[in-house]
Design an enzyme around this catalytic site. Structure first.
Site, mmCIF file in Angstrom:
data_model
loop_
_atom_site.group_PDB
_atom_site.id
_atom_site.type_symbol
_atom_site.label_atom_id
_atom_site.label_comp_id
_atom_site.label_asym_id
_atom_site.label_seq_id
_atom_site.Cartn_x
_atom_site.Cartn_y
_atom_site.Cartn_z
ATOM 1 N N SER A 234 0.809 -1.276 0.067
ATOM 2 C CA SER A 234 -0.054 0.081 -0.102
ATOM 3 C C SER A 234 0.827 1.114 -0.187
ATOM 4 O O SER A 234 0.366 2.217 -0.387
ATOM 5 C CB SER A 234 -1.149 0.000 1.134
ATOM 6 O OG SER A 234 -0.367 -0.178 2.487
ATOM 7 N N HIS A 262 -5.391 -4.733 -1.094
ATOM 8 C CA HIS A 262 -5.174 -3.624 -2.336
ATOM 9 C C HIS A 262 -5.320 -4.359 -3.639
ATOM 10 O O HIS A 262 -4.708 -3.895 -4.828
ATOM 11 C CB HIS A 262 -3.886 -2.761 -2.037
ATOM 12 C CG HIS A 262 -4.153 -1.956 -0.718
ATOM 13 N ND1 HIS A 262 -4.671 -0.876 -0.512
ATOM 14 C CD2 HIS A 262 -3.511 -2.256 0.434
ATOM 15 C CE1 HIS A 262 -4.927 -0.449 0.666
ATOM 16 N NE2 HIS A 262 -3.905 -1.166 1.279
ATOM 17 N N LYS A 293 -12.499 -1.701 1.449
ATOM 18 C CA LYS A 293 -11.824 -1.129 0.599
ATOM 19 C C LYS A 293 -12.589 -1.019 -0.755
ATOM 20 O O LYS A 293 -13.666 -0.622 -0.826
ATOM 21 C CB LYS A 293 -10.417 -1.406 0.431
ATOM 22 C CG LYS A 293 -9.341 -1.312 1.819
ATOM 23 C CD LYS A 293 -8.115 -1.337 1.415
ATOM 24 C CE LYS A 293 -7.296 -1.617 2.782
ATOM 25 N NZ LYS A 293 -7.375 -0.857 3.639
HETATM 26 N N1 PLP Z 1 -4.005 -5.729 5.171
HETATM 27 C C1 PLP Z 1 -3.568 -4.649 4.412
HETATM 28 C C2 PLP Z 1 -2.482 -4.870 3.350
HETATM 29 C C3 PLP Z 1 -4.354 -3.200 4.590
HETATM 30 O O1 PLP Z 1 -3.979 -2.353 3.798
HETATM 31 C C4 PLP Z 1 -5.333 -3.378 5.693
HETATM 32 C C5 PLP Z 1 -6.059 -1.968 5.888
HETATM 33 O O2 PLP Z 1 -5.304 -0.742 5.844
HETATM 34 C C6 PLP Z 1 -5.580 -4.374 6.178
HETATM 35 C C7 PLP Z 1 -4.908 -5.647 6.131
HETATM 36 C C8 PLP Z 1 -6.774 -4.286 7.342
HETATM 37 O O3 PLP Z 1 -8.151 -4.405 6.629
HETATM 38 P P1 PLP Z 1 -9.251 -3.974 7.449
HETATM 39 O O4 PLP Z 1 -9.473 -2.623 7.376
HETATM 40 O O5 PLP Z 1 -10.328 -4.737 6.692
HETATM 41 O O6 PLP Z 1 -9.014 -4.356 8.921
#
Ligand code: PLP
Length: 447
Positions: A234, A262, A293
Site C-alpha cells: 500500500s 489492495h 476497501k
Molecule cells: N492488510 C492490508 C494490506 C491493509 O492495507 C489493511 C488496511 O489498511 C488491512 C490488512 C486491514 O484491513 P481492514 O481495514 O479490513 O482491517
C-alpha cells in the site's frame, strides 16, 4: 493543566487511602501519556483526522469542525503552537478526494446502499452474538459462499476486519514445528498475526527472491513452510512477484499466503486480484482480504482457501470465535459489491484506464511515480518537508492527498500518495495533475 488536575486528584484522598493510591497512579499515567503525545508531536508524526460531512466519494464536503476539534485538542495538550491544525482552517469545504481506498467507487454506489438498507430491514441491526453461539444468519453463509466463488476457492470465513483475519490465521494454523516467511514490508496486521504464533519466523527483504530462497533453504528443517506476502503493497503501489514466489514455493515445498486488501475487486482481467493478474490462481493456497476497501468499503474481512483450513479457523481462530458477527447491513453491502463485479468487469476496467491516465500525465509532467499499473500512485519527492508542504498546498487548491514520510516510509523516500478511483472523471484526474504541476513548480519539485 493535566498536571493541575492530577494534583487535585492527588489531594482528593488522605495518604495511604485507596483513593490516594489510585490518584497517584492516574497522575503518573497522565504524565506519561502527556510526554508520549508530546514526543509524537515533536517527531512530526501526529495523525490528525479531517471530518467529512458527506458520503465517501471523489467529491467530499469537510466540516470546519474537524479542524476546530483538533485545534482544541492541541490547545488542551498545550501543543497547539507546534501542531499543523491551523492549515486545515483554510481548507475549501468541497474537495476532490484522492486518498481513499474506494478503488471502484462502490462505497456510495446506489445499489450497494440499497442492499444495505434491505439487509438492515430484513435481518436487523446486528446479532448481539458471536458466530458460533447465536450469530450466523443465512446472509453470512451466502456471502462466504460468494467470496469463495469469486476467488475460485473451496470455502471462506468472515471476520470483523481483515486485521482480524490476519491476526487470527497464523496462530491457528502454525505450530512451533512450522515456519513462516514474511516480506519485511508486509502490513502491520500480518506482522502482528505472525507475532502471535509460535512458528519459526523468517523475514525476507522486500520482494527479494534471492533472500527468500536463502530463507526457504534454511527453513527446510521445519515441518511446514508458509510464505506470507501482501499481493500489492500500500505504500509503494508495487505488486509482489507472485510467479517467482510460487515457483520457489513449489521448489521448497512451501505454501503461499497473500493479503489482497489492495487488489481484490480490481487487479487482474476480472478483478480477482494479484493471483489472477499474474496467472497463479491455482498456486496460491490462502487469501486474506477486506470488504472495507474496493468491495463496498463498509467493513469486514475474510480468509478463503481449502475447506479444512476454513473449518479449522472456525474452531480455533480467536478473532472469529470471540468477536461479534458482521452486521447485516455490512454483509448486504459486500454481497452486492461482489454481485456487481461478477456481473461485469467494466468498473475495474474503468479504474485501470483512469490509473493509466494519471500515471502517464504525471510522468509526462516530470514527476516520478512509484509502482506500476496500480491505483496507488506514490508521487516520489524524497524530502519529508517538501511532501508535507506540497500536500498542504494541494489541499488549499481543493485536492485531498496525503504526504507520507519517515517512519511510515524509509528515510529520504517521502512521498505524496494518490489513490485513483473508478468514479473519478477524466476532468478530476486532469485537475489533480494540473494542481500537482503548479504546486511542484512552486516548491521546486519540478523545474
Ligand atoms: N492488510 C492490508 C494490506 C491493509 O492495507 C489493511 C488496511 O489498511 C488491512 C490488512 C486491514 O484491513 P481492514 O481495514 O479490513 O482491517
Amino acid at each position: 493543566m493535566w498536571r493541575g488536575a492530577a494534583v487535585r486528584l492527588l489531594r482528593g484522598g488522605g495518604a495511604g487511602s485507596p483513593r490516594a493510591a489510585s490518584g497517584a497512579a492516574v497522575a503518573e499515567l497522565r504524565r506519561r501519556l502527556e510526554s508520549e503525545l508530546e514526543d509524537i508531536q515533536g517527531a512530526g508524526t501526529w495523525k490528525s483526522e479531517r471530518i467529512i460531512a458527506s458520503r465517501q466519494g471523489p467529491h467530499l464536503r469537510l466540516t470546519s469542525g474537524g479542524a476546530g476539534t483538533y485545534e482544541a485538542a492541541g490547545r488542551a495538550l498545550g501543543l497547539f503552537p507546534r501542531c499543523d491544525a491551523r492549515v486545515s482552517l483554510s481548507f475549501p469545504a468541497g474537495i476532490l478526494n484522492f486518498c481513499a481506498n474506494n478503488y471502484l467507487g462502490l462505497s456510495s454506489h446506489p445499489e450497494v446502499i440499497r442492499a444495505a438498507v434491505e439487509a438492515l430491514e430484513k435481518f436487523g441491526a446486528g446479532l448481539s452474538s458471536v458466530r458460533f453461539i447465536c450469530g450466523t444468519q443465512s446472509i453470512h453463509k451466502d456471502l462466504e459462499e460468494k467470496i469463495a466463488r469469486f476467488h475460485q476457492r473451496e470455502d471462506a470465513i468472515l471476520y470483523a476486519s481483515c486485521f482480524d483475519a490476519n491476526t487470527g490465521i497464523f496462530e491457528a494454523l502454525l505450530t512451533p514445528e512450522d515456519a513462516v516467511l514474511s516480506d519485511e514490508l508486509n502490513h502491520a496486521s500480518i506482522i502482528d498475526g505472525i507475532r502471535l504464533c509460535k512458528a519459526n519466523k523468517y523475514r525476507y527483504k522486500h520482494m527479494d527472491m534471492q533472500d527468500l530462497e536463502a530463507k526457504l533453504q534454511d527453513a527446510q528443517k521445519h515441518r511446514l513452510r508458509l510464505v506470507a506476502t501482501d499481493g500489492a503493497f500500500s505504500m509503494d503501489g508495487d505488486i509482489a512477484p507472485l510467479r517467482e514466489i510460487c515457483q520457489l514455493a513449489q521448489k521448497y515445498d512451501a505454501l503461499v499466503f497473500i493479503d489482497e486488501c489492495h487488489a481484490t475487486g480490481f487487479l487482474g482481467p476480472n478483478g480477482r486480484g494479484t493471483d489472477e493478474l499474474l496467472g497463479v490462481m491455482d498456486k496460491v493456497t490462502i487469501i486474506n482480504s477486506t470488504l472495507g476497501k474496493a468491495l463496498g468499503g463498509a467493513a469486514g474481512g475474510y480468509t478463503t482457501g481449502p475447506k479444512p483450513l476454513i473449518e479449522l479457523l472456525r474452531q480455533r481462530s480467536r478473532p472469529y470465535l470471540f468477536s461479534n458477527s458482521l452486521p447485516p447491513a455490512v454483509v448486504g453491502c459486500a454481497s452486492k459489491a461482489l454481485d456487481l463485479l461478477m456481473d461485469s468487469n467494466a468498473i475495474a476496467q474503468s479504474m485501470a484506464a483512469k490509473t493509466q491516465r494519471f500515471r502517464s500525465k504525471m510522468t509526462a509532467a516530470g514527476f516520478s511515480i512509484s509502482g506500476k499499473d496500480h491505483p496507488i500512485c506514490p508521487v516520489m519527492l524524497g524530502d519529508a518537508r517538501l511532501a508535507a508542504v506540497m500536500a498542504e498546498d494541494m489541499l488549499n487548491r481543493g485536492i485531498y492527498v496525503i504526504g507520507f514520510s519517515y517512519p511510515v516510509v524509509p528515510k529520504g523516500k517521502a512521498r505524496i500518495r494518490v489513490q485513483i478511483s473508478a468514479v473519478h472523471s477524466d476532468e478530476d484526474i486532469d485537475r489533480c495533475v494540473e494542481a500537482f504541476t503548479e504546486v511542484g513548480r512552486k516548491h521546486g519539485a519540478l523545474p
